[in-house]
Enzyme design. Structure first.
Site, PDB file in Angstrom:
ATOM      1  N   ASP A 314      21.740   0.749  28.267  1.00  0.00           N
ATOM      2  CA  ASP A 314      21.349  -0.429  27.656  1.00  0.00           C
ATOM      3  C   ASP A 314      22.990  -1.450  27.649  1.00  0.00           C
ATOM      4  O   ASP A 314      22.372  -1.726  27.223  1.00  0.00           O
ATOM      5  CB  ASP A 314      20.137  -0.367  27.699  1.00  0.00           C
ATOM      6  CG  ASP A 314      18.415   0.161  28.389  1.00  0.00           C
ATOM      7  OD1 ASP A 314      19.202   0.483  29.557  1.00  0.00           O
ATOM      8  OD2 ASP A 314      17.842  -0.205  28.174  1.00  0.00           O
ATOM      9  N   ASP A 533       7.140   3.870  27.030  1.00  0.00           N
ATOM     10  CA  ASP A 533       8.004   3.033  27.118  1.00  0.00           C
ATOM     11  C   ASP A 533       7.798   1.466  26.527  1.00  0.00           C
ATOM     12  O   ASP A 533       8.879   0.919  26.058  1.00  0.00           O
ATOM     13  CB  ASP A 533       8.503   2.773  28.528  1.00  0.00           C
ATOM     14  CG  ASP A 533       9.169   3.574  29.764  1.00  0.00           C
ATOM     15  OD1 ASP A 533       9.285   4.206  29.114  1.00  0.00           O
ATOM     16  OD2 ASP A 533       8.899   3.648  30.901  1.00  0.00           O
TER      17      ASP A 533
HETATM   18  C1  BGC Z   1      11.932   4.376  22.219  1.00  0.00           C
HETATM   19  C2  BGC Z   1      11.821   5.390  21.469  1.00  0.00           C
HETATM   20  C3  BGC Z   1      11.921   6.566  22.072  1.00  0.00           C
HETATM   21  C4  BGC Z   1      12.430   7.289  23.420  1.00  0.00           C
HETATM   22  C5  BGC Z   1      11.754   7.826  24.272  1.00  0.00           C
HETATM   23  C6  BGC Z   1      12.888   5.012  23.405  1.00  0.00           C
HETATM   24  O1  BGC Z   1      12.319   3.798  24.701  1.00  0.00           O
HETATM   25  O2  BGC Z   1      13.010   3.108  21.735  1.00  0.00           O
HETATM   26  O3  BGC Z   1      11.431   5.411  20.009  1.00  0.00           O
HETATM   27  O4  BGC Z   1      12.518   7.553  21.100  1.00  0.00           O
HETATM   28  O5  BGC Z   1      12.157   6.546  23.971  1.00  0.00           O
HETATM   29  O6  BGC Z   1      10.748   8.320  24.522  1.00  0.00           O
END
Ligand code: BGC
Length: 596
Positions: A314, A533
């Site tokens: 992103d 998420d």
């Molecule tokens: C989060 C991370 C996480 C990753 C995988 C991201 O959206 O901010 O903390 O490790 O997703 O689940």
């Protein structure tokens, strides 16, 4: 992991994106040169290596300029002694006449400073033996491997050959790290899945247990993740576990997400991170995050692993569409995103068994004509500004942690006319010509190659949650208006394509797959299914995670974010990255292809 804003705001945001890029003074060249080639003393060293199979080989050539700086272009030459025939080159124009080959550096990288190297590659056919060339020239002068005035008679030529049909030697940098390799299964994620399967039981529980052995990405989502936390092992422990998963001579490919830029997730709140541009975040990112990661990955103990680095999901995409938001504007004007990404690429590319894949968002974010080429320009200039230039990336990844499908099987032509209108004018598509990731990635691949990246780059798609199966999956499209036709036929059943958080109705997508089609290195599972998420309500925490309303199922987004629709997010969600059992259950139930 936000998706996007509306197409209208995309166009206006674009202008600030480009002007800021110019303000950063980014240029295409990757070597600074002085001196005049015409009067220069030339001296050089060439390293030549091949990976070969029974009828062909890939050659990699690195030339080091040991003489005066070259400013106006370089050409490397050699003679084959067999029937080798060059088919295609990258990072140089490689042509062959008889047995003589010349490789000329690209226009945007004409300079080669004293001590600087340039690397290029080519594919070639051969039969019989494939001897390495005995000598190389740089701008007509034979490379002796030493600087003038000293001369030696030795040509520095390193040849790495593999026995026909065998895998390349461990640790060598191959074109596609997934080919011939076995994916690392993260034991921490796997045990979450096994626990979920046991507590769920029944048919669904047994389906869950069948995916526990899938390779998923490991997110290094904060400095503390490098050493490890109470619940998650650190980078060394993952690499040790990956070594332990090797069987026979098959290399293990382990995937790590580099995700801690200052002002991270600048257009949303759910994955905000620990570093801020205004608090010296870029220096901390370099010294406390990237440097320790690179030091561990460079440990010779791990040389036999193939380490894939997914670079900063992103980040650069937010500079294309979201600089009207303060945190993104700061990430852009300070140069933090571009410089942070360049630093990560430089440090990681220097490790020969690390493979860099840079994030390109997904079709429902950058697919619009007004976004796609500006994104390619920004990403390409960022890459060309690294030490190794276009060679610092192995490819790109789309759909990281998103839900956009690989294909829309019933909506294949965006310009199909329904009721006098092109299908892409449907409300759900907002004139975006790319409905799915395979078409989007192909367009991106072509645009990157046209912009000067090697044709050997490969695309990845994160298919972990883009399956859209279950009983609501359509079996065809029909209707007399574009909206009726699109809505009846699309497998992506989000209320709007800007919805990105814990999407209701989504399913596991295609299991990790190697070389699914030309120019695609793999389908991969980077977002570990079952990890949230973002929280659906505000949850106090010390991870820097905020509460984003796009994760609240009762919230109507803005016109910009998702056309004012409900968010489509599942209720009762924990913080991003935390285990979300209800979502995992739904992902497995709606898997496409189904889990058998
Ligand atoms: C989060 C991370 C996480 C990753 C995988 C991201 O959206 O901010 O903390 O490790 O997703 O689940």
């Amino acid at each position: 992991m936000p998706a996007s804003a509306s197409s209208r705001s995309r166009r206006t945001r674009l202008i600030s994106g480009l002007s800021a890029l110019a303000a950063l003074g980014l240029t295409a060249g990757f070597l600074v040169a002085t001196g005049n080639e015409a009067s220069a003393a030339t001296a050089c060293k060439v390293d030549y290596s091949v990976n070969q199979w029974s009828t062909g080989f890939t050659g990699t050539v690195t030339v080091t300029n040991l003489g005066d700086a070259i400013a106006n272009g370089w050409t490397v030459g050699w003679d084959f002694t067999g029937n080798q025939q060059v088919q295609q080159g990258w990072s140089a124009t490689v042509t062959q006449s008889g047995q003589h080959v010349t490789a000329t550096g690209p226009d945007w990288a004409k300079s080669l400073a004293t001590g600087a190297t340039a690397t290029f590659g080519f594919n070639a056919s051969y039969s019989g033996t494939n001897a390495a060339p005995a000598a190389f020239t740089l701008n007509g002068t034979t490379c002796t491997g030493s600087a003038p005035p000293t001369t030696t008679t030795t040509t520095t030529t390193t040849t790495t050959t593999t026995t026909t049909g065998n895998p390349p030697p461990p640790g060598s940098h191959v074109d596609n790290p997934y080919a011939g390799a076995k994916g690392y299964v993260n034991p921490d994620w796997s045990s979450e899945v096994t626990t979920a399967a046991a507590t769920t039981g029944g048919a669904l529980g047994s389906q869950m247990s069948k995916v526990a052995n899938t390779s998923t990405g490991v997110w290094l989502d904060r400095i503390a993740a490098i050493a490890g936390t109470d619940t998650q092992r650190g980078l060394r422990a993952h690499l040790d576990a990956a070594l332990a998963q090797a069987t026979g001579g098959t290399p293990v490919v382990a995937q790590f997400v580099i995700y801690d830029l200052p002002n991270r997730d600048c257009a949303a709140l759910a994955s905000n991170g620990e570093l801020q541009v205004s608090q010296d975040g870029l220096s901390k990112y370099k010294s406390q995050y990237i440097d320790p990661i690179a030091a561990i990955m460079a440990d010779p103990k791990y040389a036999s692993l193939r380490i894939v680095a997914i670079i900063e999901p992103d980040s650069l995409p937010n500079l294309i569409t979201n600089t009207s938001m303060a945190k993104c504007a700061e990430a852009q004007s300070s140069g933090a995103y571009v410089q942070g990404v360049q630093y990560a690429l430089n440090k990681l590319h220097a490790i020969s068994n690390v493979y860099n894949y840079l994030d390109i968002a997904h079709s429902a974010w950058l697919g619009w004509d007004s976004n796609l080429q500006p994104a390619v320009n920004l990403i390409t200039s960022t890459i060309k500004g690294t030490t190794a230039g276009v060679n610092s990336v192995d490819g790109f990844i789309s759909d990281t942690a998103n839900y956009t499908p690989v294909a829309e099987p019933y909506l294949t032509d965006p310009n199909l006319t329904i009721g006098g209108q092109p299908l892409r004018s449907a409300t759900i598509y907002q004139w975006n010509p790319y409905f799915d990731e395979s078409h989007y990635d192909t367009a991106m691949y072509n645009a990157f190659v046209a912009a000067g990246l090697p044709s050997s780059i490969g695309m990845l798609i994160d298919t972990s949650r883009d399956g859209w199966g279950g009983s609501a999956r359509p079996t065809g499209a029909s209707g007399s208006t574009v909206d009726a036709y699109a809505d009846s036929g699309r497998i992506d059943r989000r209320l709007a394509r800007g919805n990105w958080c814990n999407q209701s109705g989504a399913g596991l997508g295609q299991r990790p797959t190697v070389s699914p089609s030309p120019h695609f290195d793999a389908y991969v599972w980077i977002k570990p299914p079952g990890e949230s998420d973002g929280s659906s309500t505000s949850i106090p925490n010390n991870e820097g995670k905020g509460f984003d309303q796009m994760c609240d199922p009762t919230y109507h987004g803005s016109q910009q974010a998702n056309g004012g629709n409900l968010t489509g997010a599942l209720p009762n969600a924990p913080l991003s990255g935390h285990w979300f059992q209800d979502q995992f259950a739904q992902l497995v139930a709606n898997a496409y292809p189904p889990v058998q």
